[in-house]
Design a protein around this motif. Structure first.
Motif, PDB file in Angstrom:
ATOM      1  N   TRP A 188       7.944  36.807  19.902  1.00 39.46           N
ATOM      2  CA  TRP A 188       9.125  37.209  20.669  1.00 39.46           C
ATOM      3  C   TRP A 188       9.568  38.626  20.296  1.00 39.46           C
ATOM      4  O   TRP A 188      10.724  38.861  19.931  1.00 39.46           O
ATOM      5  CB  TRP A 188      10.282  36.221  20.456  1.00 39.46           C
ATOM      6  N   GLN A 190      10.992  35.493  16.294  1.00 38.45           N
ATOM      7  CA  GLN A 190       9.726  34.796  16.121  1.00 38.45           C
ATOM      8  C   GLN A 190       8.581  35.779  16.374  1.00 38.45           C
ATOM      9  O   GLN A 190       8.745  36.768  17.090  1.00 38.45           O
ATOM     10  CB  GLN A 190       9.656  33.625  17.104  1.00 38.45           C
ATOM     11  N   SER A 204       3.567  30.662  21.174  1.00 36.66           N
ATOM     12  CA  SER A 204       3.936  29.298  20.820  1.00 36.66           C
ATOM     13  C   SER A 204       3.229  28.298  21.738  1.00 36.66           C
ATOM     14  O   SER A 204       2.989  28.602  22.915  1.00 36.66           O
ATOM     15  CB  SER A 204       5.452  29.110  20.943  1.00 36.66           C
ATOM     16  N   TRP A 216       6.092  38.372   9.363  1.00 35.86           N
ATOM     17  CA  TRP A 216       6.473  37.847  10.672  1.00 35.86           C
ATOM     18  C   TRP A 216       5.605  36.677  11.142  1.00 35.86           C
ATOM     19  O   TRP A 216       5.999  35.927  12.023  1.00 35.86           O
ATOM     20  CB  TRP A 216       6.401  38.957  11.732  1.00 35.86           C
TER      21      TRP A 216
END
Length: 408
Positions: free
Chosen positions: A57, A54, A228, A222
């Motif tokens: 991440w 993600q 998040s 990406w």
């Protein structure tokens, strides 16, 4: 004072070769002590499976792990290769950053070697021998490489070229740790302003377009590395619970990481974010922050004297090496001559406030994480490394005679 009066390129090359030799030897010593279990198992599993991470991440770090895995075919060796690459890259960037800030090759060599051998080492951060953290990702060190490249470009290149390149490398850093997105956006905006205020715009337009294309390409592939929703509060509640568990044993009857919501409800009833936790229950909030400040102080001191980066060396030799490093630092810092570098050799890093502003935007979010979450190494390493260079640069400018400063 003319440029180069106190700066000797031959001596710089000699120190650079010596630093590179020692660094390769240190990385070789670290090799067998590295264990992938000490790194983030999620990122390692993504790399082995070829799964795209993600955007918040560390996808660039996962991509490096994936390339190393394809090269080696083994998770452990892939992790070792990735740490070796990041260690040597970080060492080179620390050398370049301190050299730019001080024009002092001895101090730059010391900082680079210290980075690899002390408790701040990327290898030390992945073993149980480091007192700086329990388990951490090396992605923070990967981000450090890009942040220092960005600041070096900004310090050595004319505007707006330096701003555009700085923005590009800071954007790459965000795909290791998302906290640098603000600094990258500030650089890109400043590059736009400077480019279109220049008459004619010249080469700045090409670098600005390059930065814009890279931004669009990475965001399309990406996504923007925006954390998040709720991720910050989850991390906050987990680390706050970890801190309270260390003090109040009866507070922790269940698994901390799997039951973070229950801990958040106990500590901060009704809170849904870090700001609401502060407003609803300021006392436990301030207790958590105060504990982090105390732990940070201990961790920083420990990192200076703990040479866990020399993993395969007996303790007595580590202690001797650490003593030698501290004596070397004393000789460098307490003599006036090594700090009289020529400011004209790196005028961009000394003559305006732009690098300082960009550094502040790069440091502030990670420093906030350091205080609000937990003083883990991947929050501490960038603020410590960048701030060290700025403090040393300020000391050198203050130490210069007024006449010499005016001559520049």
């Amino acid at each position: 004072m003319s440029c180069g009066a106190n700066f000797h390129p031959l001596r710089a090359r000699q120190y650079l070769v010596g630093t590179a030799t020692v660094s390769v030897a240190v990385v070789a010593m670290q090799w067998t002590g590295l264990r992938p279990a000490a790194d983030d198992p999620t990122l390692l599993s993504w790399a082995a499976a070829g799964q795209q991470a993600q955007p918040d991440w560390s996808p660039l770090y996962v991509l490096l792990l994936r390339g190393a895995y394809l090269l080696c075919g083994d998770t452990l060796d892939a992790f070792r290769v990735a740490v070796a690459v990041i260690s040597l890259s970080g060492c080179a960037m620390v050398y370049g950053w301190i050299l730019q800030c001080t024009a002092n090759v001895r101090l730059a060599a010391f900082a680079a070697i210290f980075y690899l051998t002390s408790g701040f080492s990327p290898a030390a951060s992945t073993t149980e021998q480091s007192h700086l953290l329990i388990v951490s990702s090396v992605a923070g060190h990967f981000a450090l490489c890009f942040v220092l490249i960005a600041l070096i470009c900004l310090g050595r290149l004319a505007r707006p070229t330096g701003l555009a390149l700085c923005s590009t490398f800071l954007l790459l850093a965000t795909y290791c740790r998302p906290e640098f997105l603000l600094a990258s956006g500030v650089c890109l905006l400043a590059s736009c302003v400077v480019t279109f205020r220049t008459r004619p715009p010249g080469a700045g337009v090409a670098y600005l377009l390059m930065a814009a294309v890279i931004w669009i390409a990475l965001a399309s592939y990406w996504g923007l590395p925006v954390p998040s929703p709720g991720r910050g509060f989850v991390a906050f509640s987990q680390h706050a619970g970890l801190g309270f568990c260390a003090v109040y044993d009866a507070f922790c009857p269940t698994n901390l990481w799997e039951n973070h919501a229950a801990y958040a409800a106990k500590l901060f009833p009704g809170a849904t974010s870090i700001s609401t936790a502060l407003m609803r229950d300021p006392l436990p909030f301030m207790e958590h922050v105060g504990r982090n400040i105390a732990i940070s102080s201990v961790n920083l001191v420990t990192g200076v004297v703990d040479f866990a980066g020399l993993l395969n060396i007996p303790t007595m030799f580590k202690a001797a090496f650490g003593a030698a490093m501290l004596v070397w630092l004393g000789l460098i810092c307490f003599r006036t001559e090594p700090l009289r570098g020529d400011a004209q050799c790196h005028p961009k890093g000394k003559s305006d406030r732009t690098p300082l502003i960009v550094a502040a935007f790069a440091i502030a979010p990670q420093f906030a994480n350091w205080l609000l979450l937990y003083p883990r190494l991947h929050y501490m390493v960038v603020p410590v490394a960048v701030s060290a260079g700025l403090v040393l640069a300020r000391r050198r400018i203050v130490a210069q005679p007024a006449g010499a400063a005016a001559a520049h």
